[in-house]
Write a protein that holds these residues in place. Structure first.
Motif, PDB file in Angstrom:
ATOM      1  N   GLY A   1       7.899   8.792   4.117  1.00 60.61           N
ATOM      2  CA  GLY A   1       7.867   8.785   5.576  1.00 60.61           C
ATOM      3  C   GLY A   1       8.577   7.562   6.119  1.00 60.61           C
ATOM      4  N   ALA A   2       8.272   7.198   7.360  1.00 59.17           N
ATOM      5  CA  ALA A   2       8.957   6.101   8.038  1.00 59.17           C
ATOM      6  C   ALA A   2       7.956   5.074   8.550  1.00 59.17           C
ATOM      7  CB  ALA A   2       9.790   6.636   9.200  1.00 59.17           C
ATOM      8  N   LEU A   3       8.235   3.811   8.267  1.00 60.42           N
ATOM      9  CA  LEU A   3       7.464   2.694   8.790  1.00 60.42           C
ATOM     10  C   LEU A   3       8.181   2.177  10.026  1.00 60.42           C
ATOM     11  CD1 LEU A   3       5.128   0.619   8.437  1.00 60.42           C
ATOM     12  CD2 LEU A   3       6.747  -0.770   7.120  1.00 60.42           C
ATOM     13  N   LEU A   4       7.543   2.328  11.189  1.00 65.15           N
ATOM     14  CA  LEU A   4       8.177   1.980  12.458  1.00 65.15           C
ATOM     15  C   LEU A   4       7.638   0.659  12.978  1.00 65.15           C
ATOM     16  CD1 LEU A   4       7.798   5.278  12.313  1.00 65.15           C
ATOM     17  CD2 LEU A   4       8.753   5.165  14.593  1.00 65.15           C
ATOM     18  N   ARG A   5       8.562  -0.226  13.384  1.00 58.92           N
ATOM     19  CA  ARG A   5       8.210  -1.490  14.031  1.00 58.92           C
ATOM     20  C   ARG A   5       9.144  -1.706  15.212  1.00 58.92           C
ATOM     21  NH1 ARG A   5       7.361  -6.562  10.632  1.00 58.92           N
ATOM     22  NH2 ARG A   5       5.691  -6.925  12.156  1.00 58.92           N
ATOM     23  N   ASP A   6       8.851  -2.740  15.988  1.00 60.31           N
ATOM     24  CA  ASP A   6       9.630  -2.969  17.202  1.00 60.31           C
ATOM     25  C   ASP A   6      11.101  -3.239  16.917  1.00 60.31           C
ATOM     26  OD1 ASP A   6       7.308  -2.654  18.601  1.00 60.31           O
ATOM     27  OD2 ASP A   6       6.972  -4.795  18.971  1.00 60.31           O
ATOM     28  N   HIS A   7      11.404  -3.866  15.779  1.00 67.05           N
ATOM     29  CA  HIS A   7      12.779  -4.269  15.494  1.00 67.05           C
ATOM     30  C   HIS A   7      13.443  -3.422  14.420  1.00 67.05           C
ATOM     31  CE1 HIS A   7      12.657  -7.739  18.129  1.00 67.05           C
ATOM     32  NE2 HIS A   7      11.501  -8.089  17.604  1.00 67.05           N
TER      33      HIS A   7
ATOM     34  N   THR B   1      10.059  -1.558  -3.226  1.00 65.27           N
ATOM     35  CA  THR B   1       9.556  -2.244  -2.037  1.00 65.27           C
ATOM     36  C   THR B   1       9.411  -3.736  -2.267  1.00 65.27           C
ATOM     37  OG1 THR B   1       8.358  -0.240  -1.406  1.00 65.27           O
ATOM     38  CG2 THR B   1       7.653  -2.289  -0.391  1.00 65.27           C
ATOM     39  N   GLU B   2       8.941  -4.111  -3.451  1.00 64.82           N
ATOM     40  CA  GLU B   2       8.757  -5.529  -3.747  1.00 64.82           C
ATOM     41  C   GLU B   2      10.077  -6.288  -3.688  1.00 64.82           C
ATOM     42  OE1 GLU B   2       7.729  -3.036  -5.513  1.00 64.82           O
ATOM     43  OE2 GLU B   2       5.545  -3.181  -5.773  1.00 64.82           O
ATOM     44  N   ALA B   3      11.163  -5.653  -4.127  1.00 67.11           N
ATOM     45  CA  ALA B   3      12.467  -6.313  -4.103  1.00 67.11           C
ATOM     46  C   ALA B   3      12.929  -6.563  -2.675  1.00 67.11           C
ATOM     47  CB  ALA B   3      13.490  -5.467  -4.855  1.00 67.11           C
ATOM     48  N   VAL B   4      12.705  -5.592  -1.789  1.00 69.11           N
ATOM     49  CA  VAL B   4      13.108  -5.755  -0.397  1.00 69.11           C
ATOM     50  C   VAL B   4      12.273  -6.835   0.275  1.00 69.11           C
ATOM     51  CG1 VAL B   4      13.262  -4.608   1.846  1.00 69.11           C
ATOM     52  CG2 VAL B   4      13.937  -3.380  -0.231  1.00 69.11           C
ATOM     53  N   GLU B   5      10.985  -6.837   0.022  1.00 69.17           N
ATOM     54  CA  GLU B   5      10.121  -7.862   0.615  1.00 69.17           C
ATOM     55  C   GLU B   5      10.517  -9.254   0.123  1.00 69.17           C
ATOM     56  OE1 GLU B   5       5.336  -8.713   1.177  1.00 69.17           O
ATOM     57  OE2 GLU B   5       6.068  -7.783  -0.670  1.00 69.17           O
ATOM     58  N   ARG B   6      10.757  -9.376  -1.165  1.00 67.43           N
ATOM     59  CA  ARG B   6      11.142 -10.669  -1.742  1.00 67.43           C
ATOM     60  C   ARG B   6      12.457 -11.170  -1.159  1.00 67.43           C
ATOM     61  NH1 ARG B   6      10.286  -9.184  -6.438  1.00 67.43           N
ATOM     62  NH2 ARG B   6      12.382  -8.500  -7.011  1.00 67.43           N
TER      63      ARG B   6
ATOM     64  N   ARG C   1       0.833  -1.208   0.000  1.00 66.67           N
ATOM     65  CA  ARG C   1       0.000   0.000   0.000  1.00 66.67           C
ATOM     66  C   ARG C   1       0.863   1.251   0.000  1.00 66.67           C
ATOM     67  NH1 ARG C   1      -2.034   3.117   4.062  1.00 66.67           N
ATOM     68  NH2 ARG C   1      -1.495   1.608   5.691  1.00 66.67           N
ATOM     69  N   LEU C   2       1.923   1.256   0.789  1.00 64.98           N
ATOM     70  CA  LEU C   2       2.823   2.411   0.819  1.00 64.98           C
ATOM     71  C   LEU C   2       3.474   2.624  -0.546  1.00 64.98           C
ATOM     72  CD1 LEU C   2       4.530   1.862   4.287  1.00 64.98           C
ATOM     73  CD2 LEU C   2       2.826   3.596   3.714  1.00 64.98           C
ATOM     74  N   ALA C   3       3.819   1.519  -1.209  1.00 63.95           N
ATOM     75  CA  ALA C   3       4.412   1.644  -2.542  1.00 63.95           C
ATOM     76  C   ALA C   3       3.393   2.178  -3.544  1.00 63.95           C
ATOM     77  CB  ALA C   3       4.945   0.290  -3.000  1.00 63.95           C
ATOM     78  N   ALA C   4       2.166   1.642  -3.472  1.00 63.00           N
ATOM     79  CA  ALA C   4       1.131   2.069  -4.419  1.00 63.00           C
ATOM     80  C   ALA C   4       0.760   3.533  -4.218  1.00 63.00           C
ATOM     81  CB  ALA C   4      -0.100   1.187  -4.271  1.00 63.00           C
ATOM     82  N   GLU C   5       0.772   3.985  -2.988  1.00 63.08           N
ATOM     83  CA  GLU C   5       0.423   5.378  -2.689  1.00 63.08           C
ATOM     84  C   GLU C   5       1.599   6.338  -2.845  1.00 63.08           C
ATOM     85  OE1 GLU C   5      -1.100   5.265   1.256  1.00 63.08           O
ATOM     86  OE2 GLU C   5      -2.976   4.256   0.701  1.00 63.08           O
ATOM     87  N   LYS C   6       2.772   5.786  -3.220  1.00 69.46           N
ATOM     88  CA  LYS C   6       3.994   6.601  -3.360  1.00 69.46           C
ATOM     89  C   LYS C   6       4.231   7.435  -2.093  1.00 69.46           C
ATOM     90  CE  LYS C   6       3.826   6.839  -8.394  1.00 69.46           C
ATOM     91  NZ  LYS C   6       4.906   5.818  -8.540  1.00 69.46           N
TER      92      LYS C   6
ATOM     93  N   GLU D   1       8.508   8.562  -1.937  1.00 64.51           N
ATOM     94  CA  GLU D   1       7.636   8.311  -3.085  1.00 64.51           C
ATOM     95  C   GLU D   1       7.444   6.812  -3.335  1.00 64.51           C
ATOM     96  OE1 GLU D   1       9.037  10.484  -6.449  1.00 64.51           O
ATOM     97  OE2 GLU D   1       8.515  12.428  -5.570  1.00 64.51           O
ATOM     98  N   GLY D   2       7.219   6.080  -2.247  1.00 68.05           N
ATOM     99  CA  GLY D   2       6.886   4.666  -2.348  1.00 68.05           C
ATOM    100  C   GLY D   2       8.061   3.718  -2.491  1.00 68.05           C
ATOM    101  N   ARG D   3       9.279   4.227  -2.510  1.00 65.71           N
ATOM    102  CA  ARG D   3      10.463   3.378  -2.620  1.00 65.71           C
ATOM    103  C   ARG D   3      11.277   3.481  -1.332  1.00 65.71           C
ATOM    104  NH1 ARG D   3      13.718   4.193  -7.973  1.00 65.71           N
ATOM    105  NH2 ARG D   3      14.063   1.951  -7.751  1.00 65.71           N
ATOM    106  N   ILE D   4      11.968   2.409  -0.991  1.00 64.60           N
ATOM    107  CA  ILE D   4      12.742   2.360   0.243  1.00 64.60           C
ATOM    108  C   ILE D   4      14.099   3.019   0.018  1.00 64.60           C
ATOM    109  CG2 ILE D   4      13.881   0.815   1.897  1.00 64.60           C
ATOM    110  CD1 ILE D   4      11.558  -1.128   1.489  1.00 64.60           C
ATOM    111  N   VAL D   5      14.435   3.969   0.882  1.00 64.66           N
ATOM    112  CA  VAL D   5      15.699   4.695   0.742  1.00 64.66           C
ATOM    113  C   VAL D   5      16.646   4.439   1.912  1.00 64.66           C
ATOM    114  CG1 VAL D   5      14.685   6.498  -0.693  1.00 64.66           C
ATOM    115  CG2 VAL D   5      14.710   6.774   1.800  1.00 64.66           C
ATOM    116  N   HIS D   6      16.136   3.903   3.004  1.00 65.06           N
ATOM    117  CA  HIS D   6      17.012   3.638   4.148  1.00 65.06           C
ATOM    118  C   HIS D   6      16.274   2.696   5.102  1.00 65.06           C
ATOM    119  CE1 HIS D   6      20.604   4.486   6.488  1.00 65.06           C
ATOM    120  NE2 HIS D   6      19.854   4.551   7.577  1.00 65.06           N
ATOM    121  N   ALA D   7      17.041   1.998   5.916  1.00 63.69           N
ATOM    122  CA  ALA D   7      16.481   1.141   6.964  1.00 63.69           C
ATOM    123  C   ALA D   7      17.510   1.009   8.071  1.00 63.69           C
ATOM    124  CB  ALA D   7      16.106  -0.231   6.413  1.00 63.69           C
TER     125      ALA D   7
END
Length: 248
Positions: A12-18, A123-128, A4-9, A25-31
């Protein structure tokens, strides 16, 4: 949520416990993740960049979110070096941040990391890649308890070969360091350290715990023993027969 984040371009930051994953713009630039070494550790522990060089870049360019760019513009790193190191750190941290035990996710729109954008990744590449790495770990040694416990070396069997990379890891394992600790000491990505530890465990070269198997459910319900008497009646025998047939 990633799709959804990729589709909506989204930006921002996706925060999780780990860990945290940053989008532009929907692509991952850092983690980043507390379970994996950051770009600074990968560069400085390997001796490619002196610690003072990293600190100078943060002081000079951190406020404007351009630390990576400053490292190249100042001549401390080549573009290719920075890109390879940063991509390795992104995939490494994303593996932990996006794992199944990462807890609830929340998105902070507009949040950006002070390191800056180097090379955005789909995003799909990172998930895969995250899924592939998880499957690879389990195929090597299906006991994830070794990922978080101190690594204790065991002597190799007579004639058993140990590669240079594994010898360095075993030499750094002092009986108190976990794989995450070893990754920071050696300046290696945490996932690759986990993979090495699992390979060493499979070869019998480290002492690591097995996870207890789940308890086997009883074939006969507990009430059978409780109601049995020396003089069972017909109704009890029928209940016992039904319970046994249901368990088969």
């Amino acid at each position: 949520m990633l799709l959804r984040l990729a589709a909506e371009k989204a930006t921002g930051a996706l925060l999780r416990d780990h860990g945290t994953v940053y989008f532009v713009e929907g692509r991952i630039v850092h983690a980043e993740s507390p379970s994996s070494p950051g770009v600074d550790v990968l560069l400085t522990a390997a001796g490619r960049l002196p610690r003072e060089g990293w600190e100078d870049a943060v002081n000079q360019a951190g406020a404007r979110g351009a630390v990576g760019r400053h490292l190249v513009d100042s001549g401390r790193l080549h573009d290719g070096e920075l890109e390879i190191c940063h991509l390795g750190a992104v995939y490494d941290a994303a593996f932990f941040a996006l794992g199944p035990a990462g807890g609830p996710a929340r998105f902070r729109p507009g949040a950006a990391h002070w390191f800056g954008t180097v090379r955005p990744v789909d995003t799909e590449a990172v998930e895969r890649e995250t899924v592939r790495r998880r499957e690879l770990l389990d195929s090597v040694w299906p006991y994830p308890a070794v990922d978080t416990t101190p690594v204790i070396p065991r002597p190799p069997a007579p004639g058993q070969p140990v590669g240079t990379r594994h010898r360095a890891l075993l030499a750094a394992a002092d009986g108190t360091r976990t794989p995450a600790d070893l990754a920071r000491v050696l300046g290696r990505p945490a996932f690759h350290t986990l993979l090495d530890v699992r390979r060493l465990a499979a070869a019998g070269l480290v002492e690591t715990p097995y996870e207890a198997a789940p308890p086997t459910p009883p074939l006969v319900p507990a009430w059978v023993g409780e109601v049995a008497t020396p003089d069972p009646d017909i109704a009890l025998l029928r209940r016992l027969r039904d319970a046994l047939e249901a368990a088969l």
